[in-house]
Scaffold this motif. Structure first.
Motif, mmCIF file in Angstrom:
data_model
loop_
_atom_site.group_PDB
_atom_site.id
_atom_site.type_symbol
_atom_site.label_atom_id
_atom_site.label_comp_id
_atom_site.label_asym_id
_atom_site.label_seq_id
_atom_site.Cartn_x
_atom_site.Cartn_y
_atom_site.Cartn_z
ATOM 1 N N GLY A 38 6.704 5.108 -3.205
ATOM 2 C CA GLY A 38 6.490 6.521 -2.934
ATOM 3 C C GLY A 38 6.472 7.423 -4.144
ATOM 4 O O GLY A 38 6.408 8.646 -4.005
ATOM 5 N N ALA A 39 6.499 6.849 -5.350
ATOM 6 C CA ALA A 39 6.420 7.670 -6.558
ATOM 7 C C ALA A 39 5.036 8.321 -6.682
ATOM 8 O O ALA A 39 4.890 9.394 -7.267
ATOM 9 N N GLU A 72 -6.215 -6.042 5.222
ATOM 10 C CA GLU A 72 -5.240 -6.734 6.069
ATOM 11 C C GLU A 72 -3.946 -6.993 5.290
ATOM 12 O O GLU A 72 -2.839 -6.777 5.793
ATOM 13 N N GLY A 73 -4.065 -7.442 4.045
ATOM 14 C CA GLY A 73 -2.895 -7.773 3.242
ATOM 15 C C GLY A 73 -2.028 -6.571 2.906
ATOM 16 O O GLY A 73 -0.800 -6.671 2.818
ATOM 17 N N TYR A 74 -2.637 -5.409 2.707
ATOM 18 C CA TYR A 74 -1.894 -4.208 2.314
ATOM 19 C C TYR A 74 -1.193 -3.532 3.484
ATOM 20 O O TYR A 74 -0.368 -2.637 3.282
ATOM 21 N N ARG A 75 -1.490 -3.956 4.712
ATOM 22 C CA ARG A 75 -0.823 -3.345 5.864
ATOM 23 C C ARG A 75 0.681 -3.600 5.839
ATOM 24 O O ARG A 75 1.457 -2.814 6.372
ATOM 25 N N GLN A 76 1.098 -4.698 5.200
ATOM 26 C CA GLN A 76 2.531 -5.005 5.136
ATOM 27 C C GLN A 76 3.321 -3.912 4.420
ATOM 28 O O GLN A 76 4.526 -3.766 4.630
ATOM 29 N N TRP A 77 2.636 -3.146 3.571
ATOM 30 C CA TRP A 77 3.297 -2.060 2.831
ATOM 31 C C TRP A 77 2.924 -0.686 3.405
ATOM 32 O O TRP A 77 3.231 0.334 2.786
ATOM 33 N N GLU A 78 2.218 -0.682 4.533
ATOM 34 C CA GLU A 78 1.734 0.565 5.141
ATOM 35 C C GLU A 78 0.860 1.355 4.168
ATOM 36 O O GLU A 78 1.011 2.572 3.991
ATOM 37 N N LEU A 79 -0.055 0.620 3.541
ATOM 38 C CA LEU A 79 -1.020 1.197 2.611
ATOM 39 C C LEU A 79 -2.421 0.994 3.167
ATOM 40 O O LEU A 79 -2.754 -0.099 3.634
ATOM 41 N N ALA A 80 -3.240 2.040 3.118
ATOM 42 C CA ALA A 80 -4.595 1.991 3.669
ATOM 43 C C ALA A 80 -5.630 1.975 2.557
ATOM 44 O O ALA A 80 -5.536 2.741 1.584
ATOM 45 N N VAL A 200 -6.698 3.701 -2.525
ATOM 46 C CA VAL A 200 -5.603 3.138 -1.740
ATOM 47 C C VAL A 200 -4.582 4.253 -1.541
ATOM 48 O O VAL A 200 -4.171 4.902 -2.506
ATOM 49 N N VAL A 201 -4.174 4.480 -0.294
ATOM 50 C CA VAL A 201 -3.318 5.632 -0.006
ATOM 51 C C VAL A 201 -2.218 5.247 0.978
ATOM 52 O O VAL A 201 -2.418 4.424 1.868
ATOM 53 N N ARG A 202 -1.055 5.823 0.796
ATOM 54 C CA ARG A 202 0.064 5.579 1.700
ATOM 55 C C ARG A 202 -0.242 6.163 3.075
ATOM 56 O O ARG A 202 -0.722 7.294 3.198
ATOM 57 N N GLN A 203 0.029 5.359 4.122
ATOM 58 C CA GLN A 203 -0.161 5.859 5.482
ATOM 59 C C GLN A 203 0.672 7.117 5.710
ATOM 60 O O GLN A 203 0.253 8.041 6.419
ATOM 61 N N ARG A 208 1.038 13.008 6.659
ATOM 62 C CA ARG A 208 1.628 14.270 6.215
ATOM 63 C C ARG A 208 0.560 15.326 5.933
ATOM 64 O O ARG A 208 0.783 16.517 6.142
ATOM 65 N N PHE A 209 -0.595 14.874 5.442
ATOM 66 C CA PHE A 209 -1.681 15.796 5.087
ATOM 67 C C PHE A 209 -2.897 15.478 5.959
ATOM 68 O O PHE A 209 -3.709 14.605 5.606
#
Length: 255
Positions: A38-39, A72-80, A200-203, A208-209
């Protein structure tokens, strides 16, 4: 840095979000960790890099397959992963144009037939990457003159010109490739995976936006290889400010 500024300006002009720019974080793995903890909320990444360096999966050559696997692999980190921006920043094996003409070199396979070993220059990551040096040498039977010379990516072209090296593992969108002194050899055995660039962006940030996804989606498919190379050239060769180059690109897109 150019991409980061384009993304930041796009968000600021299309939403009421103020963007805190944190450029030059120091490579994929540091940026990825910053995203996970989250940095940072988003950054541009390459599909082939994510597949091999982050997810540690085998190299694949189909761009759509690679994108699906990465998403698919990045879903584990809740990243889109959003849709790609439009350019493929693959590795570019570069030699001096004079040598390419003299030896009739158009492909890496043809370069591998040279009797004299190549003095190869590379960026720091290329030696360790699973899609980097070892596989390139094995795929093509490339003979090297000792260990590759590792250096900052911006120094590869001066090193080629000064003959400190005679081959470089550079990037396809490098601004200096617009100059006629350099020739890119075709990866005729398709060793390198696709490196489509996407945000690549945090879900959590998308939630939030609410207008963030829409603003970023307007960039998808609109940044071509040639556009990226031209913008890099404007910064690297013409010494123009990144802010102005990004602003002009977005102004052209608006029309």
């Amino acid at each position: 840095v150019v991409l980061g500024e384009i993304i930041a300006q796009q968000i600021e002009r299309r939403t009421d979000i103020r963007v805190d720019r944190r450029f030059n974080l120091g490579g994929t793995l540091l940026a990825h960790e910053s995203l996970k903890n989250g940095a940072i909320d988003l950054y541009p990444e390459y599909t082939g890099t994510a597949l091999t360096a982050v997810l540690k999966r085998p190299v694949a050559s189909d761009p759509a397959v690679v994108l699906d696997q990465v998403r698919e692999g990045y879903r584990q980190w809740e990243l889109a992963w959003l849709d790609p921006l439009g350019f493929n920043n693959t590795f570019a094996i570069v030699v001096r144009s004079a040598e390419a003409r003299e030896r009739h070199l158009k492909t890496i396979t043809e370069a591998a037939r040279r009797v004299q070993p190549w003095r190869l220059g590379v960026g720091y990551e290329f030696v360790q990457r699973p899609d980097g040096l070892d596989g390139l040498v094995k795929t093509y039977g490339l003979r090297l003159d000792g260990q590759p010379v590792t250096m900052d990516l911006g120094l590869l072209y001066p090193a080629l010109e000064s003959r400190k090296i005679d081959m470089a593992a550079a990037n396809a969108t490098d601004g200096l490739l617009v100059r006629p002194e350099f020739a890119v050899l075709t990866d005729d055995r398709s060793y390198f995976p696709p490196y489509e660039c996407a945000v690549v962006v945090r879900q959590a940030a998308l939630a939030r936006f609410p207008h963030l996804r829409e603003a970023l989606a307007e960039l998808s498919g609109h940044v071509s290889d040639s556009a990226m190379r031209s913008m890099n050239a404007a910064v690297d060769l013409e010494h123009r400010s990144v802010t102005d180059v990004a602003k002009e690109f977005l102004a052209r897109q608006a029309h």
